[in-house]
Design an enzyme around this catalytic site. Sequence first.
Site, PDB file in Angstrom:
ATOM      1  N   ASP A 138      -1.968   2.696 -10.078  1.00 40.94           N
ATOM      2  CA  ASP A 138      -1.074   2.002  -9.167  1.00 40.94           C
ATOM      3  C   ASP A 138       0.077   1.431 -10.000  1.00 40.94           C
ATOM      4  O   ASP A 138       0.002   1.382 -11.234  1.00 40.94           O
ATOM      5  CB  ASP A 138      -1.858   0.890  -8.460  1.00 40.94           C
ATOM      6  CG  ASP A 138      -1.013   0.108  -7.481  1.00 40.94           C
ATOM      7  OD1 ASP A 138      -0.114   0.694  -6.853  1.00 40.94           O
ATOM      8  OD2 ASP A 138      -1.242  -1.115  -7.343  1.00 40.94           O
ATOM      9  N   ASP A 179       2.708  -1.589  -8.775  1.00 40.61           N
ATOM     10  CA  ASP A 179       2.926  -3.032  -8.612  1.00 40.61           C
ATOM     11  C   ASP A 179       1.616  -3.798  -8.689  1.00 40.61           C
ATOM     12  O   ASP A 179       0.650  -3.488  -7.988  1.00 40.61           O
ATOM     13  CB  ASP A 179       3.611  -3.292  -7.274  1.00 40.61           C
ATOM     14  CG  ASP A 179       5.001  -2.696  -7.234  1.00 40.61           C
ATOM     15  OD1 ASP A 179       5.924  -3.318  -7.770  1.00 40.61           O
ATOM     16  OD2 ASP A 179       5.156  -1.592  -6.675  1.00 40.61           O
ATOM     17  N   ASP A 190      -4.818  -2.889  -7.970  1.00 41.86           N
ATOM     18  CA  ASP A 190      -4.961  -4.324  -7.712  1.00 41.86           C
ATOM     19  C   ASP A 190      -4.956  -4.685  -6.238  1.00 41.86           C
ATOM     20  O   ASP A 190      -5.073  -5.865  -5.886  1.00 41.86           O
ATOM     21  CB  ASP A 190      -3.792  -5.071  -8.368  1.00 41.86           C
ATOM     22  CG  ASP A 190      -2.499  -4.872  -7.585  1.00 41.86           C
ATOM     23  OD1 ASP A 190      -1.939  -5.855  -7.079  1.00 41.86           O
ATOM     24  OD2 ASP A 190      -2.060  -3.709  -7.448  1.00 41.86           O
TER      25      ASP A 190
END
Length: 272
Positions: A43, A45, A221
Site C-alpha cells: 500500500d 498512504d 495500514d
Amino acid sequence: MQHLRDIAPRAEPDWSPQARAAAMRTDVEKLVASNEPVALFLDIDGTLLDVALTPSTVHVPTILPSLLDALSERFSGAVAIVTGRQLAEADRLLHPSKLVGAGVHGSQMRLSSHGAIENLTPSFAPALQTDIKAIVQDLPGVVFEDKGGGIALHYRLAPELQSSLLMMLEALAAKYPNQFSICGGRKVVEVLPVGFSKERALRTLASLPPFAKRTPVMVGDDIADVGAFRAAEDLGGFGLKVAGENFSKEESSFQGPAEVLSWLQMLAQTGR
C-alpha cells in the site's frame, strides 16, 4: 523448494495479536534470508508514506523510488503497488520508479512495470456523481476526489462529519442498488464499483508470471487492506499490518511508515 514450515513455525491462532504480528514479520525475514521466492504487495498512504491532511500534500522520502527499484531487482520483479490512489498519481509520487500495480482498489490495473494502465470499470453515471457531489456540498469540510473508477470523500478536515457522511451515502445506496459499495479508510470514505477490491486485485496480481509460485506478502495500514491480507494468507503468505488510525500497535508488525521503509531497506540487502 524449501517450505516455510521448514524455516520457521507459523504464528499460531491462539497467540496474542502482538506475538502473531511479530512472528509473521520474522517468518518473512527468514524466507528472504533463505532466498525463498517472495512477492511483495505494498500500500502507499500510511504504509510507505505518512498520512497528510490531504492526498496532494504527502511527503515522499527521497530514498523511496530507488528503494522500490532495488526491491524489484531483489525479488525479480515481484513487487507491486496496491493502492486506493489512481496509478498515474502513484507514478507521479514514486517517479522514476514504476511498478506493476492496482489502483483505485483494483478498478485500475497495470500488469507489467512498463505496461499501460487499464481501467476496468467506467466512471459512475452522471446522476450518481451529481448526487454524491450534493452530499459533499451539504457537508462543508468534506473533500470530493474523482478517481475515475471510484470516488473518495475525505473528511480529515472535518472528522465530526463521519457519521453524517456515512448515513447519507447509505441512503444513496438504496437509490442506486448494486451500483456502488462503501469502503472506509483513514478519514476517508471510498465509493467504489461493486465487485472491485484490494483482495481481488492481489489475487489477480499474484497469478502473473513474476509473482506466481512465490509467497505473497501484503503490507498495509487501512481497513481496505484487510481483504488483501486475507488473500495473501489464503495463498500461503502473510498480511502485515502497519499501526495507525485503523490498527493498534499491539496487533501490527510495524509502528509506522518509517519502520516499514527501514525494513524494506533491510530486505533489499538480505540474501545477496
